[in-house]
Design an enzyme around this catalytic site. Sequence first.
Site, PDB file in Angstrom:
ATOM      1  N   ASP A  46       0.825  -1.220   0.000  1.00  0.00           N
ATOM      2  CA  ASP A  46       0.000   0.000   0.000  1.00  0.00           C
ATOM      3  C   ASP A  46       0.860   1.270   0.000  1.00  0.00           C
ATOM      4  OD1 ASP A  46      -2.128  -1.859   0.493  1.00  0.00           O
ATOM      5  OD2 ASP A  46      -1.820  -1.662   2.653  1.00  0.00           O
ATOM      6  N   GLU A 253     -11.635  -0.074  -2.830  1.00  0.00           N
ATOM      7  CA  GLU A 253     -10.759   0.479  -1.776  1.00  0.00           C
ATOM      8  C   GLU A 253      -9.587   1.193  -2.448  1.00  0.00           C
ATOM      9  OE1 GLU A 253      -9.459  -2.947   0.482  1.00  0.00           O
ATOM     10  OE2 GLU A 253      -8.240  -3.728  -1.139  1.00  0.00           O
TER      11      GLU A 253
END
Length: 356
Positions: A46, A253
């Site tokens: 991420d 997301e």
Amino acid sequence: MNEMSSRGIAAGAAFLVIAVAAAQAPKSDPAQFLNQPLVSEVFTADPSAHVFNGKLYIYPSHDIDAGVPADDLGSHFAMRDYRVFSLDKVGGKPVDHGVALDIKDVPWAGRQMWAPDAAERNGRYYLYFPVKDKKDVFRIGVAIGSTPAGPFKAEPQPIDGSFSIDPAVFKDSDGRFYMYFGGIWGGQLQRWAGGSYTPKDAYPANDRPALSAKVARLSDNMTSFAESPRDVVVQDEAGKPLTAGDNRRRFFEASWLHKVKDTYYFSYSTGDTHFIAYATSKSPYGPFTYRGTILEPVLGWTNHHSIVEFQGKWYLFYHDAQISGQTHLRNIKVTELKHRDDGSIETIDAYFEPKR
Ligand code: FUB
């Protein structure tokens, strides 16, 4: 399995199925990947990248094997701290600045430190992070530091009015900051449909508008919302919001926002179909019109990225599971990103699947 199953463990199945498949996956051949891991000493994922003081700083999740069994809520993503990395130039070896924030120093935190981001204002640095509180509800916290690498000191409470996961903070050309956030399934966005938390999942019917990411302008103190979060609507070319059943295009997301000239690019993961998609608008609030795919599925279930301009070029930071072959133990990567003259983005395919 859906149409993505030919991409090995990036197929559109549940976390559990993928974890089992990954455990049986053969060791990856580096030649299958467009780029090699930036960090191999620890697992990282991420990656949110920003330029501060002329350097690239990367704020990733720090993946660990906590021994938590895999499930559809992503419980096996049981991270406990954040580390910061920096690069003087793309192609160099990142400097590991060590632990910048530990879960034990966040008074309200329970478990699972997921994808963070950072911002700078007036010489202070802010680390934004999603973590479940002691009641197992995801909230977004903020921690403050005097350097981009931290350490950061957490505020005693989560940001008032924050919920769900994956904060991404964008600074507009007029100096205003906006936080984009949210994620469905394990990210709990579907539990906030009525405006407050309910432990029951509530998804729209497949032919109804999909759940949207959220956006809120940040106050000047950078530690609170200046307004109630609004929906980040992604629509098709005809102006119709993408539907919940449109899982090749709808938001799941990993929000990110970047701007080129006067166009705002909202990019995100489609989750169970594993794309990084993008949509454009003339306003930071949208609505955003779906434009296409930035990144094809990578090795591993999750796909999560950031986009940053550095030394005259645009870069896409992303992750895959090249080193471990396991979906919850990822490694960050970077590759150049190209915008065409018509404003579209060239699609990147960074994983060449094994010939079977
Ligand atoms: O790293 C944990 C979660 O996995 C992130 O918050 C999601 O975006 C996905 O990458």
